[in-house]
Design an enzyme around this catalytic site. Structure first.
Site, PDB file in Angstrom:
ATOM      1  N   ASP A  90       0.931  -1.023  -0.093  1.00 48.34           N
ATOM      2  CA  ASP A  90      -0.083  -0.042   0.070  1.00 48.34           C
ATOM      3  C   ASP A  90       0.875   1.202   0.020  1.00 48.34           C
ATOM      4  O   ASP A  90       1.716   1.383   1.059  1.00 48.34           O
ATOM      5  CB  ASP A  90      -0.876  -0.027   1.284  1.00 48.34           C
ATOM      6  CG  ASP A  90      -1.688   1.146   1.456  1.00 48.34           C
ATOM      7  OD1 ASP A  90      -1.711   2.049   0.529  1.00 48.34           O
ATOM      8  OD2 ASP A  90      -2.600   1.186   2.405  1.00 48.34           O
ATOM      9  N   ILE A  91       0.746   1.953  -1.008  1.00 44.71           N
ATOM     10  CA  ILE A  91       1.626   3.016  -1.115  1.00 44.71           C
ATOM     11  C   ILE A  91       1.641   4.397   0.079  1.00 44.71           C
ATOM     12  O   ILE A  91       2.405   4.991   0.353  1.00 44.71           O
ATOM     13  CB  ILE A  91       1.547   3.786  -2.674  1.00 44.71           C
ATOM     14  CG1 ILE A  91       2.702   4.760  -3.005  1.00 44.71           C
ATOM     15  CG2 ILE A  91      -0.011   4.747  -2.630  1.00 44.71           C
ATOM     16  CD1 ILE A  91       2.872   4.906  -4.483  1.00 44.71           C
ATOM     17  N   VAL A 109      -6.371   4.339  -5.561  1.00 46.11           N
ATOM     18  CA  VAL A 109      -5.405   4.837  -4.961  1.00 46.11           C
ATOM     19  C   VAL A 109      -5.389   6.134  -4.662  1.00 46.11           C
ATOM     20  O   VAL A 109      -5.044   6.679  -3.580  1.00 46.11           O
ATOM     21  CB  VAL A 109      -3.920   4.712  -5.790  1.00 46.11           C
ATOM     22  CG1 VAL A 109      -3.735   5.236  -6.900  1.00 46.11           C
ATOM     23  CG2 VAL A 109      -2.625   4.463  -4.825  1.00 46.11           C
ATOM     24  N   ASP A 110      -6.044   6.998  -5.431  1.00 43.12           N
ATOM     25  CA  ASP A 110      -6.498   8.458  -5.228  1.00 43.12           C
ATOM     26  C   ASP A 110      -7.068   8.639  -3.926  1.00 43.12           C
ATOM     27  O   ASP A 110      -6.913   9.254  -2.983  1.00 43.12           O
ATOM     28  CB  ASP A 110      -7.222   8.817  -6.270  1.00 43.12           C
ATOM     29  CG  ASP A 110      -7.244  10.473  -6.589  1.00 43.12           C
ATOM     30  OD1 ASP A 110      -6.753  10.908  -5.485  1.00 43.12           O
ATOM     31  OD2 ASP A 110      -8.121  10.858  -7.386  1.00 43.12           O
ATOM     32  N   THR A 128      -3.405   1.681 -14.682  1.00 47.32           N
ATOM     33  CA  THR A 128      -3.906   0.062 -14.558  1.00 47.32           C
ATOM     34  C   THR A 128      -5.043  -0.168 -13.817  1.00 47.32           C
ATOM     35  O   THR A 128      -5.447  -1.358 -14.104  1.00 47.32           O
ATOM     36  CB  THR A 128      -2.467  -0.690 -14.506  1.00 47.32           C
ATOM     37  OG1 THR A 128      -2.210  -0.545 -12.987  1.00 47.32           O
ATOM     38  CG2 THR A 128      -1.283  -0.444 -14.934  1.00 47.32           C
ATOM     39  N   TYR A 184      -8.848   3.176 -14.957  1.00 49.47           N
ATOM     40  CA  TYR A 184      -8.401   3.750 -16.369  1.00 49.47           C
ATOM     41  C   TYR A 184      -8.184   2.800 -17.248  1.00 49.47           C
ATOM     42  O   TYR A 184      -8.100   3.020 -18.652  1.00 49.47           O
ATOM     43  CB  TYR A 184      -7.378   4.930 -16.187  1.00 49.47           C
ATOM     44  CG  TYR A 184      -7.921   6.265 -15.847  1.00 49.47           C
ATOM     45  CD1 TYR A 184      -9.166   6.560 -15.490  1.00 49.47           C
ATOM     46  CD2 TYR A 184      -6.796   7.189 -15.861  1.00 49.47           C
ATOM     47  CE1 TYR A 184      -9.648   7.593 -15.167  1.00 49.47           C
ATOM     48  CE2 TYR A 184      -7.525   8.408 -15.410  1.00 49.47           C
ATOM     49  CZ  TYR A 184      -8.779   8.621 -15.207  1.00 49.47           C
ATOM     50  OH  TYR A 184      -9.253  10.017 -14.642  1.00 49.47           O
TER      51      TYR A 184
END
Ligand code: AR6
Length: 171
Positions: free
Chosen positions: A8-9, A31-32, A120, A123
């Protein structure tokens, strides 16, 4: 140096993490959504100011904000291309996302930067093609500049990590 990580970033302690955002910069899913949730409202406040000042973030462009409550100091927001079959310059736009994010990191004295697999998810960019562009663009950049010490690809999905490793090893 390029590193590939599973996870997880929002947990990654790099100078900057990159957000796979959209042109509105007003948040979203994937992720945003995770970055805005974990980083808190300071990120959206800065995004709003940026949009007021310079308008939306066009596809392939990038902007930088605070990391808020994240372990990363900055978030670099880039708008990836929506996959429309490949005939709308998606590859060049995706490469621009990586390049412009790296430039912004350098301009802000970041030595470490973490990327998600831009475009990926929602989108729909094919994962293999996206992995090839990510490795190629980042490698080219690092070969021409020594200002960035480490680029970390943070993969939520095993498949993405595997494909990035393949392209990295075949360079
Ligand atoms: N850490 C790392 N990677 C993640 C995380 C996470 N916490 N969560 C998801 N991913 P996506 P896009 C991966 O859909 O395709 C948003 O609504 C995910 O598995 O987040 O560029 C924006 O506002 C995938 O590999 O971004 C835009 O409208 C990768 O991150 C739109 O989605 C990208 O998936 C952007 O779509």
């Amino acid at each position: 140096m390029i590193e590939i990580l599973r996870g997880d970033i929002t947990k990654v302690k790099a100078d900057a993490i990159v957000n796979a955002a959209n042109s509105s910069l007003m948040g979203g899913g994937g992720v945003d959504g995770a970055i805005h949730r974990a980083g808190g409202p300071a990120i959206l406040e800065e995004c709003k100011k940026i949009v007021e000042k310079q308008g939306r973030c066009e596809t392939g462009q990038a902007v930088i904000t605070t990391g808020g409550r994240l372990p990363a100091r900055f978030v670099i927001h880039t708008a990836g291309p929506v996959w429309r079959g490949g005939s709308e310059n998606e590859a060049a736009k995706l490469a621009s996302c990586y390049r412009n994010s790296l430039r912004l990191a350098v301009d802000n004295n970041c030595k470490t930067i973490a990327f998600p697999n831009i475009s990926t998810g929602i989108y729909g960019y094919p994962k293999k093609e996206a992995a090839e562009i990510a490795i190629k663009t980042v490698s080219d950049f690092l070969s021409k500049s020594d200002r960035i010490e480490k680029v970390i690809f943070v993969c939520f999905e095993e498949e993405n990590a595997r494909m990035l490793e393949q392209f990295l090893n075949s360079k």
